[in-house]
Design a protein around this motif. Structure first.
Motif, PDB file in Angstrom:
ATOM      1  N   GLY A  77       0.912  -1.059  -0.504  1.00  0.00           N
ATOM      2  CA  GLY A  77       0.234  -0.256   0.245  1.00  0.00           C
ATOM      3  C   GLY A  77       0.725   0.990  -0.020  1.00  0.00           C
ATOM      4  O   GLY A  77       0.932   2.044  -0.971  1.00  0.00           O
ATOM      5  N   TRP A 117     -13.302   5.465   4.264  1.00  0.00           N
ATOM      6  CA  TRP A 117     -12.955   4.561   3.433  1.00  0.00           C
ATOM      7  C   TRP A 117     -12.536   2.742   3.672  1.00  0.00           C
ATOM      8  O   TRP A 117     -12.685   1.629   3.074  1.00  0.00           O
ATOM      9  CB  TRP A 117     -10.652   4.746   3.468  1.00  0.00           C
ATOM     10  CG  TRP A 117     -11.435   6.294   3.095  1.00  0.00           C
ATOM     11  CD1 TRP A 117     -10.335   7.966   3.132  1.00  0.00           C
ATOM     12  CD2 TRP A 117     -11.862   6.825   1.304  1.00  0.00           C
ATOM     13  NE1 TRP A 117     -10.422   8.545   1.564  1.00  0.00           N
ATOM     14  CE2 TRP A 117     -10.973   8.045   1.164  1.00  0.00           C
ATOM     15  CE3 TRP A 117     -12.379   6.082   0.508  1.00  0.00           C
ATOM     16  CZ2 TRP A 117     -11.184   8.164   0.444  1.00  0.00           C
ATOM     17  CZ3 TRP A 117     -12.327   6.160  -0.501  1.00  0.00           C
ATOM     18  CH2 TRP A 117     -11.753   7.685  -1.134  1.00  0.00           C
ATOM     19  N   ALA A 121     -13.950   0.517   1.841  1.00  0.00           N
ATOM     20  CA  ALA A 121     -13.552  -0.385   0.667  1.00  0.00           C
ATOM     21  C   ALA A 121     -14.273  -2.041   1.414  1.00  0.00           C
ATOM     22  O   ALA A 121     -14.447  -3.241   0.520  1.00  0.00           O
ATOM     23  CB  ALA A 121     -12.074  -0.595   0.805  1.00  0.00           C
ATOM     24  N   PHE A 125     -14.741  -4.052  -2.169  1.00  0.00           N
ATOM     25  CA  PHE A 125     -13.462  -5.442  -2.250  1.00  0.00           C
ATOM     26  C   PHE A 125     -13.938  -6.858  -1.262  1.00  0.00           C
ATOM     27  O   PHE A 125     -13.342  -7.387  -1.796  1.00  0.00           O
ATOM     28  CB  PHE A 125     -12.625  -5.307  -1.733  1.00  0.00           C
ATOM     29  CG  PHE A 125     -12.089  -3.391  -2.457  1.00  0.00           C
ATOM     30  CD1 PHE A 125     -11.854  -3.760  -4.179  1.00  0.00           C
ATOM     31  CD2 PHE A 125     -11.644  -2.595  -2.183  1.00  0.00           C
ATOM     32  CE1 PHE A 125     -11.702  -2.262  -5.113  1.00  0.00           C
ATOM     33  CE2 PHE A 125     -11.115  -1.376  -3.123  1.00  0.00           C
ATOM     34  CZ  PHE A 125     -11.198  -1.341  -4.179  1.00  0.00           C
ATOM     35  N   LEU A 130      -7.039  -6.363  -0.777  1.00  0.00           N
ATOM     36  CA  LEU A 130      -7.381  -5.225  -1.471  1.00  0.00           C
ATOM     37  C   LEU A 130      -8.145  -4.501  -0.151  1.00  0.00           C
ATOM     38  O   LEU A 130      -7.823  -3.233  -0.832  1.00  0.00           O
ATOM     39  CB  LEU A 130      -8.409  -6.306  -2.612  1.00  0.00           C
ATOM     40  CG  LEU A 130      -8.906  -5.275  -3.793  1.00  0.00           C
ATOM     41  CD1 LEU A 130      -6.994  -5.377  -3.876  1.00  0.00           C
ATOM     42  CD2 LEU A 130      -9.182  -5.932  -4.729  1.00  0.00           C
ATOM     43  N   THR A 131      -9.009  -4.567   0.334  1.00  0.00           N
ATOM     44  CA  THR A 131      -9.777  -3.488   1.470  1.00  0.00           C
ATOM     45  C   THR A 131      -8.509  -2.963   2.292  1.00  0.00           C
ATOM     46  O   THR A 131      -8.616  -2.170   1.991  1.00  0.00           O
ATOM     47  CB  THR A 131     -11.027  -4.321   2.273  1.00  0.00           C
ATOM     48  OG1 THR A 131     -11.938  -4.555   2.242  1.00  0.00           O
ATOM     49  CG2 THR A 131     -11.356  -3.411   3.465  1.00  0.00           C
ATOM     50  N   PHE A 134      -6.607  -0.314  -0.157  1.00  0.00           N
ATOM     51  CA  PHE A 134      -6.214   0.171  -0.780  1.00  0.00           C
ATOM     52  C   PHE A 134      -7.026   1.279   0.423  1.00  0.00           C
ATOM     53  O   PHE A 134      -6.007   2.697   0.615  1.00  0.00           O
ATOM     54  CB  PHE A 134      -8.261  -0.474  -1.506  1.00  0.00           C
ATOM     55  CG  PHE A 134      -9.121   1.383  -1.797  1.00  0.00           C
ATOM     56  CD1 PHE A 134      -8.351   1.545  -3.059  1.00  0.00           C
ATOM     57  CD2 PHE A 134     -10.038   1.591  -0.899  1.00  0.00           C
ATOM     58  CE1 PHE A 134      -9.653   2.428  -3.224  1.00  0.00           C
ATOM     59  CE2 PHE A 134     -11.018   2.617  -1.030  1.00  0.00           C
ATOM     60  CZ  PHE A 134     -10.676   2.924  -1.766  1.00  0.00           C
ATOM     61  N   THR A 135      -7.252   0.557   1.600  1.00  0.00           N
ATOM     62  CA  THR A 135      -7.050   1.273   2.206  1.00  0.00           C
ATOM     63  C   THR A 135      -5.925   2.853   2.875  1.00  0.00           C
ATOM     64  O   THR A 135      -6.125   3.531   3.498  1.00  0.00           O
ATOM     65  CB  THR A 135      -7.792   1.264   3.830  1.00  0.00           C
ATOM     66  OG1 THR A 135      -8.932   0.835   3.648  1.00  0.00           O
ATOM     67  CG2 THR A 135      -7.644   2.491   5.086  1.00  0.00           C
ATOM     68  N   VAL A 138      -5.154   5.417  -0.471  1.00  0.00           N
ATOM     69  CA  VAL A 138      -6.045   6.488   0.158  1.00  0.00           C
ATOM     70  C   VAL A 138      -5.474   6.982   1.256  1.00  0.00           C
ATOM     71  O   VAL A 138      -5.314   8.533   1.130  1.00  0.00           O
ATOM     72  CB  VAL A 138      -7.519   6.297  -0.225  1.00  0.00           C
ATOM     73  CG1 VAL A 138      -8.155   7.102   0.130  1.00  0.00           C
ATOM     74  CG2 VAL A 138      -8.294   5.357  -1.276  1.00  0.00           C
TER      75      VAL A 138
END
Length: 260
Positions: A77, A117, A121, A125, A130-131, A134-135, A138
């Motif tokens: 990430g 978020w 997510a 997701f 992936l969650t 992604f967080t 972001v």
């Protein structure tokens, strides 16, 4: 190659200069022990009890697996946010229009609470890697982006004109003029983004996954196992300090020698 070898050569001197930091850590542990004496083991276990629990945990292969999972998620990430944030920030900082247009987007990203978020997510997701990744992206991206943008925007035009008037080679201008200035803005943003990534990955794991340090922290919370929870916190802090002070800080000191 010479740059890397010099970092390793100067590394012992860098460690020796860290006595002040060690003293502050010992002072913190002393305050921690005082808190234990005031509030008791249930609220705040003693440093001795916490480190005993930590050493027992580190003998468990599952704990090392959880650490690896969290490091992987945080690393991926943060790596994505570092690359995207640095590239897009430098690009936006090179054009006044792009800089102005990016401000509302950065405001939205910074103003959005990380917990929101995470919830979004989880809807988009599901519960998994992936969650979390992604967080982290972001949450860390705007910090890196703003640092790169400011570095590019504050580059002195007079200095660039002087370099052009002397017809300096392109690589010399990049490494002796542009890079030192921009790096002085980007590196603190990287460190701040790293800290944000590490905090967000644990929170996202606590809410959306069944593995990793965050999930272990959730289990400790549900069982009111304060020593284990604090031991996990120590692991988190120690991991971040190793990356920041053992890996990133020597690089920063070497690159910023021009300030001296």
């Amino acid at each position: 190659m010479k740059f890397i070898l010099k970092i390793f050569k100067d590394f012992p001197a860098f460690l020796w200069s860290g006595w002040g930091a060690i003293a502050s850590i010992l002072l913190f542990i002393g305050a921690w022990d005082l808190g234990n004496q005031l509030y008791g083991d249930l609220v705040l276990p003693s440093p001795t009890q916490t480190f005993d629990t930590l050493f027992l945990m580190l003998k468990d292969p599952e704990v090392w697996e959880a650490i690896q999972i969290t490091l992987y998620r945080a690393g991926v990430g943060f790596g994505v946010s570092l690359l995207l944030g640095t590239f897009l920030g430098l690009l936006a900082g090179s054009f006044a229009t792009a800089s102005i247009m990016s401000r509302p987007i950065v405001t939205i990203l910074v103003g959005m609470p990380p917990i929101a978020w995470i919830v979004l997510a989880m809807i988009w997701f599901g519960m998994g890697d992936l969650t979390v990744i992604f967080t982290v992206v972001v949450a860390s991206f705007p910090i890196v982006f703003v640092g790169a943008l400011q570095g590019a925007r504050t580059l002195e035009g007079d200095l660039t004109e002087m370099a052009n008037s002397f017809k300096l080679p392109f690589m010399m201008k990049v490494f002796d003029i542009y890079f030192p200035h921009i790096f002085s803005y980007i590196f603190p943003a990287w460190v701040s983004g790293l800290g944000m990534a590490w905090k967000i990955v644990v929170m996202a794991e606590l809410l959306s996954t069944s593995d990793g340090i965050g999930a272990s922290l959730a289990v400790a919370r549900s069982q009111l196992d304060t020593p284990t929870a604090l031991a996990l916190v120590v692991i988190m802090i120690a991991s971040l300090m190793i990356v920041e002070y053992i890996i990133l800080e020597p690089i920063k000191r070497e690159v910023e020698l021009w300030r001296e």
